[in-house]
Enzyme design. Sequence first.
Site, PDB file in Angstrom:
ATOM      1  N   THR A 148      35.562  44.226  28.451  1.00  0.00           N
ATOM      2  CA  THR A 148      35.613  45.686  28.514  1.00  0.00           C
ATOM      3  C   THR A 148      34.654  46.116  29.617  1.00  0.00           C
ATOM      4  O   THR A 148      33.436  46.108  29.426  1.00  0.00           O
ATOM      5  CB  THR A 148      35.212  46.319  27.176  1.00  0.00           C
ATOM      6  N   LYS A 178      41.533  50.530  26.497  1.00  0.00           N
ATOM      7  CA  LYS A 178      40.492  49.873  25.693  1.00  0.00           C
ATOM      8  C   LYS A 178      39.310  50.798  25.443  1.00  0.00           C
ATOM      9  O   LYS A 178      38.745  50.833  24.336  1.00  0.00           O
ATOM     10  CB  LYS A 178      40.026  48.590  26.386  1.00  0.00           C
ATOM     11  N   LYS A 200      27.686  51.054  25.220  1.00  0.00           N
ATOM     12  CA  LYS A 200      28.206  50.788  26.564  1.00  0.00           C
ATOM     13  C   LYS A 200      29.617  51.338  26.721  1.00  0.00           C
ATOM     14  O   LYS A 200      29.944  51.982  27.729  1.00  0.00           O
ATOM     15  CB  LYS A 200      28.216  49.278  26.834  1.00  0.00           C
TER      16      LYS A 200
END
Length: 314
Positions: free
Chosen positions: A101, A177, A245
């Site tokens: 990711t 995602k 994140k």
Amino acid sequence: MSDNTPRTTIGWAGTGRMGYAMVSRLLKAGHDVTVYNRTRSKCEPLTELGATVVDTAAELADRDIVFTMVSASKDFAEVTLGEHGILRQSAKPRILVDCSTVSADVSAQVRQEAEQIGTALLAAPVSGNGKVVKAGKLSMVASGPREVFDEVAPLLSAIAPRAVTYAGGDEVARLVKLAHNIFLGVVTQSLAEITVLAEKGGVSRAAFLEFLNGSVMGSVFTQYKTPAFVNLDLSPTFTPELLRKDFDLGLAVARELEVPMPVASLTHQLVQHSIGRGHRDIDFAVLLTEAALAAGLTLEPEDTKVTDGLSDAS
């Protein structure tokens, strides 16, 4: 396929909790896989499944197809474009498949440099964790050239037999995602709040979640998170730092696209709050205990046998 047809050689960079489980599925399916991990000891047990272990990412460059599964954008850039990067060697893989990711900007940079040397990049981030991978219930979304996706689809299906979705060209899988993981955080925070509400009103977490999971509001995820919520097992599957994140990346895209996300933004701050209180390396289910403390409630493990809904099949 003829017995004389050369086997496709596969390289794999990154064998953390997710990468280890994912590459194990390829090895168990009989594929020829060479693996690299920054901490070599973490991938050496894969030799028992037939893997070859190398000391640098550069040694993967002569593989036909190389997968990467790393923690952050800077790690993806380093393992591909760094001094010892996969794309900086005289030999080049035909296809690079990144399951991390990472930001769309870094992915686009790697894609551009890869294309200049004749390597195609497929972005293929995943949804799940190591236990989900082992149970064969991982989901994957991919973007890039359609013909590249079609070629590697059998490998992707070996890793993620539950669902492999082709979303389109370039970096769109990155956005899918990030949107997914923002939803993951929001759902977990909401699940934490309503579970605390029920418990403070006298309902056990086990009873409340049993009801929820049996209703139309239950899901694969709420079922999966039930043991952690009931028994307060915060062994890490996905940490608050990793979730932060993804919120950072996703909310940055939302700003670029002028999409207001007030609920996600508040959840982002609650994740930040948990990290500020020192919860960095445990499971993000710590959002439950933080919600309880905010309500003046100190939780205790219920020590009740509950299912996570996953098969133990490998």
